[in-house]
Design a protein around this motif. Structure first.
Motif, PDB file in Angstrom:
ATOM      1  N   ASN A   1       0.798  -1.225   0.000  1.00  0.00           N
ATOM      2  CA  ASN A   1       0.000   0.000   0.000  1.00  0.00           C
ATOM      3  C   ASN A   1       0.832   1.276   0.000  1.00  0.00           C
ATOM      4  O   ASN A   1       0.586   2.196   0.781  1.00  0.00           O
ATOM      5  CB  ASN A   1      -0.996   0.006   1.161  1.00  0.00           C
ATOM      6  N   PHE A   2       1.814   1.322  -0.874  1.00  0.00           N
ATOM      7  CA  PHE A   2       2.602   2.536  -1.060  1.00  0.00           C
ATOM      8  C   PHE A   2       2.341   3.103  -2.436  1.00  0.00           C
ATOM      9  O   PHE A   2       2.004   2.378  -3.373  1.00  0.00           O
ATOM     10  CB  PHE A   2       4.102   2.261  -0.938  1.00  0.00           C
ATOM     11  N   GLU A   3       2.515   4.396  -2.555  1.00  0.00           N
ATOM     12  CA  GLU A   3       2.427   5.057  -3.851  1.00  0.00           C
ATOM     13  C   GLU A   3       3.728   5.794  -4.079  1.00  0.00           C
ATOM     14  O   GLU A   3       4.060   6.669  -3.282  1.00  0.00           O
ATOM     15  CB  GLU A   3       1.248   6.023  -3.880  1.00  0.00           C
ATOM     16  N   PRO A   4       4.536   5.441  -5.034  1.00  0.00           N
ATOM     17  CA  PRO A   4       4.323   4.378  -6.006  1.00  0.00           C
ATOM     18  C   PRO A   4       4.504   2.997  -5.358  1.00  0.00           C
ATOM     19  O   PRO A   4       5.115   2.893  -4.303  1.00  0.00           O
ATOM     20  CB  PRO A   4       5.401   4.644  -7.056  1.00  0.00           C
ATOM     21  N   PRO A   5       3.975   1.954  -6.008  1.00  0.00           N
ATOM     22  CA  PRO A   5       4.071   0.598  -5.456  1.00  0.00           C
ATOM     23  C   PRO A   5       5.526   0.147  -5.308  1.00  0.00           C
ATOM     24  O   PRO A   5       6.432   0.710  -5.929  1.00  0.00           O
ATOM     25  CB  PRO A   5       3.352  -0.268  -6.491  1.00  0.00           C
ATOM     26  N   ALA A   6       5.722  -0.876  -4.501  1.00  0.00           N
ATOM     27  CA  ALA A   6       7.060  -1.438  -4.301  1.00  0.00           C
ATOM     28  C   ALA A   6       7.648  -1.883  -5.640  1.00  0.00           C
ATOM     29  O   ALA A   6       6.950  -2.438  -6.481  1.00  0.00           O
ATOM     30  CB  ALA A   6       6.987  -2.629  -3.353  1.00  0.00           C
TER      31      ALA A   6
ATOM     32  N   ARG B   1       5.684 -11.089  -4.480  1.00  0.00           N
ATOM     33  CA  ARG B   1       4.996 -10.401  -5.568  1.00  0.00           C
ATOM     34  C   ARG B   1       3.551 -10.892  -5.658  1.00  0.00           C
ATOM     35  O   ARG B   1       2.614 -10.108  -5.799  1.00  0.00           O
ATOM     36  CB  ARG B   1       5.741 -10.617  -6.893  1.00  0.00           C
ATOM     37  N   THR B   2       3.338 -12.210  -5.558  1.00  0.00           N
ATOM     38  CA  THR B   2       1.992 -12.776  -5.595  1.00  0.00           C
ATOM     39  C   THR B   2       1.150 -12.225  -4.453  1.00  0.00           C
ATOM     40  O   THR B   2      -0.009 -11.838  -4.647  1.00  0.00           O
ATOM     41  CB  THR B   2       2.051 -14.313  -5.519  1.00  0.00           C
ATOM     42  N   LEU B   3       1.725 -12.168  -3.270  1.00  0.00           N
ATOM     43  CA  LEU B   3       1.010 -11.635  -2.109  1.00  0.00           C
ATOM     44  C   LEU B   3       0.640 -10.176  -2.318  1.00  0.00           C
ATOM     45  O   LEU B   3      -0.518  -9.782  -2.140  1.00  0.00           O
ATOM     46  CB  LEU B   3       1.865 -11.780  -0.850  1.00  0.00           C
ATOM     47  N   LEU B   4       1.613  -9.352  -2.700  1.00  0.00           N
ATOM     48  CA  LEU B   4       1.351  -7.927  -2.884  1.00  0.00           C
ATOM     49  C   LEU B   4       0.311  -7.681  -3.973  1.00  0.00           C
ATOM     50  O   LEU B   4      -0.539  -6.792  -3.834  1.00  0.00           O
ATOM     51  CB  LEU B   4       2.644  -7.180  -3.205  1.00  0.00           C
ATOM     52  N   ASP B   5       0.363  -8.456  -5.045  1.00  0.00           N
ATOM     53  CA  ASP B   5      -0.605  -8.300  -6.125  1.00  0.00           C
ATOM     54  C   ASP B   5      -2.015  -8.699  -5.702  1.00  0.00           C
ATOM     55  O   ASP B   5      -2.997  -8.191  -6.231  1.00  0.00           O
ATOM     56  CB  ASP B   5      -0.189  -9.119  -7.351  1.00  0.00           C
ATOM     57  N   GLY B   6      -2.122  -9.595  -4.721  1.00  0.00           N
ATOM     58  CA  GLY B   6      -3.426 -10.089  -4.297  1.00  0.00           C
ATOM     59  C   GLY B   6      -4.053  -9.341  -3.137  1.00  0.00           C
ATOM     60  O   GLY B   6      -5.249  -9.480  -2.880  1.00  0.00           O
TER      61      GLY B   6
ATOM     62  N   PRO C   1      -6.063   4.608   2.042  1.00  0.00           N
ATOM     63  CA  PRO C   1      -5.357   5.323   0.971  1.00  0.00           C
ATOM     64  C   PRO C   1      -3.874   4.921   0.974  1.00  0.00           C
ATOM     65  O   PRO C   1      -3.320   4.582   2.021  1.00  0.00           O
ATOM     66  CB  PRO C   1      -5.528   6.796   1.350  1.00  0.00           C
ATOM     67  N   PRO C   2      -3.235   4.940  -0.189  1.00  0.00           N
ATOM     68  CA  PRO C   2      -1.814   4.585  -0.253  1.00  0.00           C
ATOM     69  C   PRO C   2      -0.973   5.524   0.612  1.00  0.00           C
ATOM     70  O   PRO C   2      -1.258   6.704   0.730  1.00  0.00           O
ATOM     71  CB  PRO C   2      -1.448   4.751  -1.723  1.00  0.00           C
ATOM     72  N   ARG C   3       0.070   4.961   1.216  1.00  0.00           N
ATOM     73  CA  ARG C   3       0.988   5.751   2.027  1.00  0.00           C
ATOM     74  C   ARG C   3       2.055   6.380   1.139  1.00  0.00           C
ATOM     75  O   ARG C   3       2.431   5.814   0.118  1.00  0.00           O
ATOM     76  CB  ARG C   3       1.654   4.865   3.081  1.00  0.00           C
ATOM     77  N   ASP C   4       2.531   7.513   1.583  1.00  0.00           N
ATOM     78  CA  ASP C   4       3.593   8.233   0.884  1.00  0.00           C
ATOM     79  C   ASP C   4       4.936   7.776   1.445  1.00  0.00           C
ATOM     80  O   ASP C   4       5.152   7.805   2.660  1.00  0.00           O
ATOM     81  CB  ASP C   4       3.402   9.738   1.093  1.00  0.00           C
ATOM     82  N   ARG C   5       5.836   7.360   0.576  1.00  0.00           N
ATOM     83  CA  ARG C   5       7.140   6.839   1.019  1.00  0.00           C
ATOM     84  C   ARG C   5       7.934   7.866   1.824  1.00  0.00           C
ATOM     85  O   ARG C   5       8.553   7.530   2.825  1.00  0.00           O
ATOM     86  CB  ARG C   5       7.962   6.402  -0.188  1.00  0.00           C
ATOM     87  N   GLU C   6       7.949   9.108   1.384  1.00  0.00           N
ATOM     88  CA  GLU C   6       8.730  10.133   2.077  1.00  0.00           C
ATOM     89  C   GLU C   6       8.179  10.404   3.470  1.00  0.00           C
ATOM     90  O   GLU C   6       8.936  10.564   4.421  1.00  0.00           O
ATOM     91  CB  GLU C   6       8.763  11.420   1.253  1.00  0.00           C
ATOM     92  N   VAL C   7       6.862  10.451   3.594  1.00  0.00           N
ATOM     93  CA  VAL C   7       6.234  10.679   4.897  1.00  0.00           C
ATOM     94  C   VAL C   7       6.558   9.519   5.834  1.00  0.00           C
ATOM     95  O   VAL C   7       6.931   9.717   6.998  1.00  0.00           O
ATOM     96  CB  VAL C   7       4.706  10.864   4.751  1.00  0.00           C
ATOM     97  N   GLU C   8       6.446   8.293   5.345  1.00  0.00           N
ATOM     98  CA  GLU C   8       6.733   7.117   6.176  1.00  0.00           C
ATOM     99  C   GLU C   8       8.209   7.070   6.575  1.00  0.00           C
ATOM    100  O   GLU C   8       8.552   6.712   7.699  1.00  0.00           O
ATOM    101  CB  GLU C   8       6.323   5.834   5.459  1.00  0.00           C
ATOM    102  N   ALA C   9       9.104   7.446   5.671  1.00  0.00           N
ATOM    103  CA  ALA C   9      10.538   7.476   5.988  1.00  0.00           C
ATOM    104  C   ALA C   9      10.827   8.516   7.062  1.00  0.00           C
ATOM    105  O   ALA C   9      11.625   8.276   7.974  1.00  0.00           O
ATOM    106  CB  ALA C   9      11.353   7.757   4.732  1.00  0.00           C
ATOM    107  N   ALA C  10      10.171   9.667   6.973  1.00  0.00           N
ATOM    108  CA  ALA C  10      10.360  10.711   7.986  1.00  0.00           C
ATOM    109  C   ALA C  10       9.866  10.238   9.345  1.00  0.00           C
ATOM    110  O   ALA C  10      10.510  10.484  10.372  1.00  0.00           O
ATOM    111  CB  ALA C  10       9.638  11.991   7.570  1.00  0.00           C
ATOM    112  N   LYS C  11       8.745   9.545   9.370  1.00  0.00           N
ATOM    113  CA  LYS C  11       8.221   9.001  10.632  1.00  0.00           C
ATOM    114  C   LYS C  11       9.201   7.990  11.225  1.00  0.00           C
ATOM    115  O   LYS C  11       9.438   7.988  12.437  1.00  0.00           O
ATOM    116  CB  LYS C  11       6.869   8.316  10.408  1.00  0.00           C
ATOM    117  N   ALA C  12       9.772   7.137  10.380  1.00  0.00           N
ATOM    118  CA  ALA C  12      10.733   6.137  10.849  1.00  0.00           C
ATOM    119  C   ALA C  12      11.984   6.802  11.416  1.00  0.00           C
ATOM    120  O   ALA C  12      12.510   6.382  12.449  1.00  0.00           O
ATOM    121  CB  ALA C  12      11.104   5.188   9.712  1.00  0.00           C
TER     122      ALA C  12
END
Length: 89
Positions: free
Chosen positions: A4-9, A51-56, A62-73
């Motif tokens: 659930n990231f945008e863009p996807p993994a 990949r099968t798991l993520l696709d399913g 809503p998708p999470r933003d990578r930069e926001v999640e990295a800042a939180k980490a």
């Protein structure tokens, strides 16, 4: 976490997670020559399964933003371990 990231993994991120998993399970970061093929095959299988798991997976969140999640980490790490000090090379 890769879901659930945008863009996807990316495939590189999925493979890196697979390598981390196989290293954890095998207890080694570098397999011996005798175990190299088994290690590589496990990484391929875990990558494909991931990949099968993520696709399913389906979510209503809503998708999470990578930069926001990295800042939180980084903030959690600073709180837990203290601020990182710059090191000179």
């Amino acid at each position: 976490m890769l879901h659930n990231f945008e863009p996807p993994a990316t495939e590189d991120e999925i493979e890196a997670a697979a390598i981390q998993y196989v290293r954890k399970v095998s207890g080694t970061t570098r397999p011996s020559a005798a175990n190299e093929e088994a290690f590589a095959e496990a990484v391929r299988a875990v990558t494909a399964a991931t990949r099968t798991l993520l696709d399913g997976l389906v979510t209503k969140a809503p998708p999470r933003d990578r930069e926001v999640e990295a800042a939180k980490a980084r903030a959690r790490a600073a709180e837990r371990y203290g601020p990182r000090e710059a090191t000179s090379v």
